[in-house]
Each structure stands twice: as structure tokens, then as C-alpha cells.
Design a protein around this motif. Structure first.
Motif, PDB file in Angstrom:
ATOM      1  N   LEU A   5       0.856  -1.188   0.000  1.00 53.56           N
ATOM      2  CA  LEU A   5       0.000   0.000   0.000  1.00 53.56           C
ATOM      3  C   LEU A   5       0.888   1.233   0.000  1.00 53.56           C
ATOM      4  CD1 LEU A   5      -2.557  -1.182   2.692  1.00 53.56           C
ATOM      5  CD2 LEU A   5      -2.810  -1.269   0.206  1.00 53.56           C
ATOM      6  N   MET A   6       0.558   2.210  -0.821  1.00 51.97           N
ATOM      7  CA  MET A   6       1.416   3.383  -0.982  1.00 51.97           C
ATOM      8  C   MET A   6       0.922   4.619  -0.245  1.00 51.97           C
ATOM      9  SD  MET A   6       3.951   2.315  -2.713  1.00 51.97           S
ATOM     10  CE  MET A   6       4.741   3.847  -3.147  1.00 51.97           C
ATOM     11  N   ARG A   7      -0.381   4.840  -0.197  1.00 53.21           N
ATOM     12  CA  ARG A   7      -0.918   6.012   0.486  1.00 53.21           C
ATOM     13  C   ARG A   7      -2.417   5.866   0.625  1.00 53.21           C
ATOM     14  NH1 ARG A   7      -3.453  10.100  -1.712  1.00 53.21           N
ATOM     15  NH2 ARG A   7      -3.627  10.628  -3.849  1.00 53.21           N
ATOM     16  N   VAL A   8      -2.999   6.671   1.485  1.00 54.10           N
ATOM     17  CA  VAL A   8      -4.453   6.743   1.574  1.00 54.10           C
ATOM     18  C   VAL A   8      -4.895   7.756   0.527  1.00 54.10           C
ATOM     19  CG1 VAL A   8      -6.419   7.398   3.015  1.00 54.10           C
ATOM     20  CG2 VAL A   8      -4.485   6.164   4.022  1.00 54.10           C
ATOM     21  N   GLY A   9      -5.729   7.342  -0.389  1.00 55.49           N
ATOM     22  CA  GLY A   9      -6.158   8.225  -1.468  1.00 55.49           C
ATOM     23  C   GLY A   9      -7.425   8.988  -1.162  1.00 55.49           C
ATOM     24  N   THR A  10      -8.376   8.343  -0.491  1.00 55.69           N
ATOM     25  CA  THR A  10      -9.673   8.962  -0.241  1.00 55.69           C
ATOM     26  C   THR A  10     -10.176   8.572   1.138  1.00 55.69           C
ATOM     27  OG1 THR A  10     -10.204   8.769  -2.596  1.00 55.69           O
ATOM     28  CG2 THR A  10     -12.040   9.184  -1.104  1.00 55.69           C
ATOM     29  N   LEU A  42     -14.054  16.593  -2.371  1.00 52.98           N
ATOM     30  CA  LEU A  42     -13.201  17.717  -1.984  1.00 52.98           C
ATOM     31  C   LEU A  42     -11.733  17.324  -2.028  1.00 52.98           C
ATOM     32  CD1 LEU A  42     -15.077  18.483   1.358  1.00 52.98           C
ATOM     33  CD2 LEU A  42     -15.450  19.669  -0.805  1.00 52.98           C
ATOM     34  N   ASP A  43     -10.870  18.305  -2.209  1.00 49.90           N
ATOM     35  CA  ASP A  43      -9.443  18.159  -1.956  1.00 49.90           C
ATOM     36  C   ASP A  43      -9.161  18.906  -0.661  1.00 49.90           C
ATOM     37  OD1 ASP A  43      -8.722  16.708  -4.215  1.00 49.90           O
ATOM     38  OD2 ASP A  43      -8.352  18.503  -5.412  1.00 49.90           O
ATOM     39  N   LEU A  44      -8.576  18.214   0.305  1.00 56.38           N
ATOM     40  CA  LEU A  44      -8.232  18.823   1.588  1.00 56.38           C
ATOM     41  C   LEU A  44      -6.997  18.126   2.138  1.00 56.38           C
ATOM     42  CD1 LEU A  44      -8.959  20.774   3.918  1.00 56.38           C
ATOM     43  CD2 LEU A  44     -10.380  18.952   4.867  1.00 56.38           C
ATOM     44  N   ALA A  45      -5.990  18.903   2.450  1.00 53.95           N
ATOM     45  CA  ALA A  45      -4.768  18.379   3.064  1.00 53.95           C
ATOM     46  C   ALA A  45      -4.131  17.276   2.222  1.00 53.95           C
ATOM     47  CB  ALA A  45      -5.036  17.900   4.494  1.00 53.95           C
ATOM     48  N   ASN A  46      -4.001  17.526   0.924  1.00 55.62           N
ATOM     49  CA  ASN A  46      -3.365  16.574   0.015  1.00 55.62           C
ATOM     50  C   ASN A  46      -4.081  15.234  -0.052  1.00 55.62           C
ATOM     51  OD1 ASN A  46      -0.934  17.990  -1.022  1.00 55.62           O
ATOM     52  ND2 ASN A  46      -0.532  18.168   1.172  1.00 55.62           N
ATOM     53  N   GLN A  47      -5.394  15.257   0.125  1.00 55.85           N
ATOM     54  CA  GLN A  47      -6.170  14.026   0.071  1.00 55.85           C
ATOM     55  C   GLN A  47      -7.551  14.313  -0.508  1.00 55.85           C
ATOM     56  OE1 GLN A  47      -7.970  11.163   3.381  1.00 55.85           O
ATOM     57  NE2 GLN A  47      -5.750  11.149   3.340  1.00 55.85           N
ATOM     58  N   SER A  48      -8.123  13.323  -1.132  1.00 51.63           N
ATOM     59  CA  SER A  48      -9.488  13.424  -1.609  1.00 51.63           C
ATOM     60  C   SER A  48     -10.428  13.044  -0.461  1.00 51.63           C
ATOM     61  CB  SER A  48      -9.689  12.470  -2.795  1.00 51.63           C
ATOM     62  OG  SER A  48     -10.999  12.535  -3.264  1.00 51.63           O
ATOM     63  N   PHE A  71     -11.661  10.451  17.370  1.00 48.11           N
ATOM     64  CA  PHE A  71     -11.569  10.864  15.971  1.00 48.11           C
ATOM     65  C   PHE A  71     -10.948   9.746  15.144  1.00 48.11           C
ATOM     66  CE2 PHE A  71      -8.105  12.438  18.589  1.00 48.11           C
ATOM     67  CZ  PHE A  71      -7.010  11.823  18.007  1.00 48.11           C
ATOM     68  N   SER A  72     -11.170   9.795  13.829  1.00 49.66           N
ATOM     69  CA  SER A  72     -10.599   8.773  12.960  1.00 49.66           C
ATOM     70  C   SER A  72      -9.502   9.310  12.048  1.00 49.66           C
ATOM     71  CB  SER A  72     -11.700   8.128  12.109  1.00 49.66           C
ATOM     72  OG  SER A  72     -12.336   9.097  11.313  1.00 49.66           O
ATOM     73  N   LEU A  73      -9.316  10.626  12.000  1.00 49.89           N
ATOM     74  CA  LEU A  73      -8.281  11.224  11.153  1.00 49.89           C
ATOM     75  C   LEU A  73      -7.497  12.282  11.919  1.00 49.89           C
ATOM     76  CD1 LEU A  73     -10.225  11.996   7.833  1.00 49.89           C
ATOM     77  CD2 LEU A  73      -8.531  10.207   8.177  1.00 49.89           C
ATOM     78  N   THR A  74      -6.200  12.332  11.666  1.00 47.94           N
ATOM     79  CA  THR A  74      -5.352  13.396  12.191  1.00 47.94           C
ATOM     80  C   THR A  74      -4.760  14.162  11.024  1.00 47.94           C
ATOM     81  OG1 THR A  74      -4.764  12.189  14.205  1.00 47.94           O
ATOM     82  CG2 THR A  74      -3.272  13.945  13.539  1.00 47.94           C
ATOM     83  N   PHE A  75      -4.970  15.473  11.026  1.00 47.77           N
ATOM     84  CA  PHE A  75      -4.326  16.348  10.061  1.00 47.77           C
ATOM     85  C   PHE A  75      -3.029  16.852  10.666  1.00 47.77           C
ATOM     86  CE2 PHE A  75      -8.859  16.771   9.015  1.00 47.77           C
ATOM     87  CZ  PHE A  75      -8.815  16.506   7.654  1.00 47.77           C
TER      88      PHE A  75
END
Length: 137
Positions: A5-10, A42-48, A71-75
Motif C-alpha cells: 500500500l502506498m498512500r491513503v487516497g480517499t 473535496l481536496d483537503l490536506a493533500n487528500q481526496s 476521531f478517525s483522522l489526524t491532520f
């Protein structure tokens, strides 16, 4: 490993009102790429980020083993000055934000919520790989 896996895309975030939620996210810096009655992209913080119309009382939050809603995401932001500036800006915009806290690791964090109660974390440290890739000091 060629198949790693390379990155989280969405990331998908449940919301009640697509139009209102999309406007809220644009207000915090997202770019709206597409919107219909059931979703906004949306595009936000280098992610879809997909905002998906959901049934009532849905959120991306979960409860940890101690019963605390989480929370489930950290920016990530680049440093304490940026963290405190963003915290102040969110408060001025009337966004629900927690206090800046020290969790015993590098940097500091705060939690904020969108209109639907989805919780997100903000951390004052950019990952070293991201900094190197984008040549950020």
C-alpha cells in the motif's frame, strides 16, 4: 514489496446535508471538485475527501476501549505557530474546537468537529517523509 500500500487516497465522511457540509469544508480550506445530492468530492490536506449523505446520527467517530469517543483522522500542520494560528482561526469561525493539549509525544494537538459531529485531530508535526518529499523545513 511490489504490491505494498502506498498512500491513503480517499477518506469518506458521513454528513446529513451535502450542500451545507460542502460549504463548511470549503470554509476551512477544502477545494470543492464535484457535488450532487448524495456526495461532494473535496481536496483537503493533500487528500481526496468524499462527503457522503448518510442517515441520521452517523459519524466517522468511534469509541475506544475506555468508552471515550475518538476521531478517525489526524491532520498535520507545520509547527506550533501554525497549530496555534489554526486553532485561533477555527475558534473565530465558530468551529467546535478542544484545547491545545500535550499528549506526551512530540508536538501538540487539538480536536475539532464538523457540523455533523465528525471529530478530527490536528497535530503540530509534519511527518518526516512528507517534509522531505515536499522540501519543507
Amino acid at each position: 514489496m511490489n504490491g505494498s500500500l502506498m498512500r491513503v487516497g480517499t477518506s469518506y465522511i458521513p454528513v446529513q446535508d451535502i450542500e451545507l457540509a460542502a460549504e463548511w469544508y470549503v470554509n476551512i480550506g477544502a477545494v470543492l471538485n464535484y457535488q450532487d445530492k448524495e456526495k461532494a468530492i473535496l481536496d483537503l490536506a493533500n487528500q481526496s475527501i468524499f462527503l457522503v449523505k448518510s442517515s441520521e446520527k452517523q459519524s466517522a467517530n468511534f469509541y475506544d476501549i475506555g468508552g471515550k469517543e475518538h476521531f478517525s483522522l489526524t491532520f498535520e500542520v507545520n509547527g506550533m505557530n501554525t497549530l496555534t494560528s489554526l486553532h485561533r482561526e477555527f475558534k473565530e469561525k465558530g468551529i467546535t474546537v478542544g484545547e491545545i493539549e500535550d499528549r506526551g509525544h512530540a508536538g501538540k494537538n487539538f480536536v475539532f468537529q464538523d457540523l455533523d459531529g465528525n471529530m478530527f485531530d490536528v497535530w503540530s508535526e509534519l511527518s518526516p517523509v512528507f517534509k522531505e518529499k515536499y522540501r519543507i523545513n
